[in-house]
Design an enzyme around this catalytic site. Structure first.
Site, PDB file in Angstrom:
ATOM      1  CG  LEU A   1       7.110   8.657 -17.340  1.00 48.17           C
ATOM      2  CD1 LEU A   1       8.685   8.364 -16.792  1.00 48.17           C
ATOM      3  CD2 LEU A   1       5.793   8.946 -16.003  1.00 48.17           C
TER       4      LEU A   1
ATOM      5  CB  SER B   1       3.593  -8.930  -5.209  1.00 48.25           C
ATOM      6  OG  SER B   1       3.160  -8.974  -4.223  1.00 48.25           O
TER       7      SER B   1
ATOM      8  NE  ARG C   1       9.477  -6.742   3.605  1.00 51.82           N
ATOM      9  CZ  ARG C   1       8.580  -6.668   4.795  1.00 51.82           C
ATOM     10  NH1 ARG C   1       9.493  -7.020   5.426  1.00 51.82           N
ATOM     11  NH2 ARG C   1       7.903  -6.899   5.455  1.00 51.82           N
TER      12      ARG C   1
ATOM     13  CG  HIS D   1      -5.135  -0.787  -0.946  1.00 54.70           C
ATOM     14  ND1 HIS D   1      -3.656  -0.858  -0.641  1.00 54.70           N
ATOM     15  CD2 HIS D   1      -5.792  -1.787  -0.090  1.00 54.70           C
ATOM     16  CE1 HIS D   1      -3.268  -2.188  -0.034  1.00 54.70           C
ATOM     17  NE2 HIS D   1      -4.834  -2.805   0.079  1.00 54.70           N
TER      18      HIS D   1
ATOM     19  CG  ASP E   1       5.030  -1.441   1.847  1.00 49.32           C
ATOM     20  OD1 ASP E   1       3.683  -2.163   1.853  1.00 49.32           O
ATOM     21  OD2 ASP E   1       6.235  -2.554   2.135  1.00 49.32           O
ATOM     22  N   GLY E   2       2.446   0.422   2.071  1.00 52.64           N
ATOM     23  CA  GLY E   2       2.916   0.801   3.747  1.00 52.64           C
ATOM     24  C   GLY E   2       0.607   1.669   3.138  1.00 52.64           C
TER      25      GLY E   2
HETATM   26  C1  IPE Z   1       5.214  -5.485  -2.025  1.00 55.84           C
HETATM   27  O1  IPE Z   1       4.981  -4.736  -1.032  1.00 55.84           O
HETATM   28  C2  IPE Z   1       4.145  -5.485  -2.599  1.00 55.84           C
HETATM   29  C3  IPE Z   1       3.961  -4.157  -3.299  1.00 55.84           C
HETATM   30  C4  IPE Z   1       4.016  -2.562  -3.310  1.00 55.84           C
HETATM   31  C5  IPE Z   1       2.702  -3.927  -5.039  1.00 55.84           C
HETATM   32  P1  IPE Z   1       4.196  -6.190   0.114  1.00 55.84           P
HETATM   33  O2  IPE Z   1       3.467  -5.539   1.012  1.00 55.84           O
HETATM   34  O3  IPE Z   1       3.822  -6.731  -1.044  1.00 55.84           O
HETATM   35  O4  IPE Z   1       5.458  -6.374   0.692  1.00 55.84           O
HETATM   36  P2  IPE Z   1       5.566  -7.629   2.588  1.00 55.84           P
HETATM   37  O5  IPE Z   1       5.201  -8.153   2.093  1.00 55.84           O
HETATM   38  O6  IPE Z   1       6.138  -6.578   3.245  1.00 55.84           O
HETATM   39  O7  IPE Z   1       7.491  -8.116   2.116  1.00 55.84           O
HETATM   40  C1  IPE Z   2       1.195  -1.901  -0.649  1.00 52.29           C
HETATM   41  O1  IPE Z   2       0.598  -1.152   0.860  1.00 52.29           O
HETATM   42  C2  IPE Z   2       0.265  -1.845  -1.534  1.00 52.29           C
HETATM   43  C3  IPE Z   2       0.435  -3.128  -2.254  1.00 52.29           C
HETATM   44  C4  IPE Z   2       1.400  -3.954  -1.301  1.00 52.29           C
HETATM   45  C5  IPE Z   2      -0.811  -3.592  -3.072  1.00 52.29           C
HETATM   46  P1  IPE Z   2       0.317  -2.808   2.132  1.00 52.29           P
HETATM   47  O2  IPE Z   2      -1.152  -3.135   1.486  1.00 52.29           O
HETATM   48  O3  IPE Z   2       1.530  -3.077   1.750  1.00 52.29           O
HETATM   49  O4  IPE Z   2       0.466  -1.794   2.632  1.00 52.29           O
HETATM   50  P2  IPE Z   2       0.600  -2.403   4.456  1.00 52.29           P
HETATM   51  O5  IPE Z   2       1.948  -3.005   3.996  1.00 52.29           O
HETATM   52  O6  IPE Z   2       0.166  -3.647   5.097  1.00 52.29           O
HETATM   53  O7  IPE Z   2       0.992  -1.306   5.189  1.00 52.29           O
HETATM   54 MG    MG Z   3       3.213  -3.896   2.408  1.00 49.79          MG
END
Ligand code: IPE
Ligand code: IPE
Ligand code: MG
Length: 259
Positions: free
Chosen positions: A139, A73, A202, A45, A28-29
């Site tokens: 793996l 997700s 979470r 990404h 995430d992030g």
């Molecule tokens: C969880 O991240 C899904 C993935 C990393 C693929 P999200 O960015 O979608 O989750 P929320 O919306 O912060 O809970």
């Molecule tokens: C995770 O990064 C990638 C996916 C959920 C597919 P995010 O796109 O959720 O990045 P933030 O959370 O908005 O920074």
């Molecule tokens: Mg996110």
């Protein structure tokens, strides 16, 4: 000895717990990483895919058995159309560009998540990634794509209910083992360690059933900045945890008495 070599050795330290067999990562992030730099989210990404490559290489080097990555997700479809298209495009590119190297490294690819309703080219690619690597013994890289744990659990419940209705299964035979065997992950051990980057704490509908006794490490680092050192420090933290599974046994004692 280089810093990373000494850290690699540290996670094999016999005085700490065992290394995790299965690590799952909520990557995430990416969006915040890009926004902080005034870049489009897509760039985050793209850099996230590079971080994924690093994580897979590290998992191979560290001899981790299973690495599960949350790539998309069931709820990510609610993002703007362009972003969804970019994410699907990156998955496409990742499999196209990296499958040969994964295969050469003896990595077996598994995909979990709902396949129905996917575009035929994506569905075909997922089948190809699994079939090309099916005989590999290194793996196991589990890619959670279009994955939602609640959906996975509901689908399992539906299949069991159908079998009961058809008289093929006794109601009393539905226990936790029977239920777990109905999930897509039935041949994958539960994750020992779940890492989430970006500071969020979470699960976001990830492996809800399988995470019953997982250890969690939440890292402030944004996913595109996740590197080998961050991976190793998360594992080192995991190895200092006491996993009691509701009992009283100190893992150190059980480990020593077992050896
Ligand atoms: C969880 O991240 C899904 C993935 C990393 C693929 P999200 O960015 O979608 O989750 P929320 O919306 O912060 O809970
Ligand atoms: C995770 O990064 C990638 C996916 C959920 C597919 P995010 O796109 O959720 O990045 P933030 O959370 O908005 O920074
Ligand atoms: Mg996110």
């Amino acid at each position: 000895m280089s810093g990373s070599a000494s850290k690699d050795r540290a996670i094999r330290d016999p005085d700490t717990g065992s290394a995790p067999r299965h690590v799952a990562i909520i990557m995430d992030g990416n969006g915040r990483w890009a926004t902080q730099r005034g870049l489009p989210r897509l760039e985050g990404h793209r850099r996230g895919v590079e971080a994924l490559r690093r994580a897979v290489r590290a998992a191979i080097d560290l001899k981790i058995g299973y690495l599960t990555v949350y790539s998309f997700s069931a709820e990510n479809w609610t993002r703007p159309f362009d972003e969804v298209q970019s994410l699907l495009g990156l998955l496409h590119l990742f499999i196209r560009n990296d499958l040969a190297e994964l295969n050469a490294n003896n990595v077996r690819v598994r995909i979990i998540g709902e396949r129905q309703g996917l575009a035929p080219d994506i569905a075909q690619l997922l089948i190809e990634a699994e079939s090309v690597t099916i005989n590999n013994t290194g793996l196991v890289l589990v890619v959670a794509f279009n994955y939602g744990a609640r959906q996975e659990i509901a689908a399992a419940a539906r299949r069991l209910a159908q079998r009961v209705k058809e008289g093929k299964l006794h109601l009393d035979d539905i226990d936790a083992d029977c239920f777990g065997a109905e999930l897509e992950t039935n041949d994958i051990p539960d994750p020992d360690l779940i890492i989430r980057t970006s500071g969020e704490q979470r699960l976001s509908n990830f492996l809800l059933w399988q995470a019953a006794y997982s250890e969690f490490v939440f890292l402030p680092v944004l996913w595109p900045d996740f590197d080998r050192a961050a991976f190793i420090s998360a594992i080192a933290e995991y190895m200092h945890r006491d996993r009691r599974y509701g009992g009283l046994t100190a893992p150190q004692l059980s480990k020593k008495s077992a050896s």
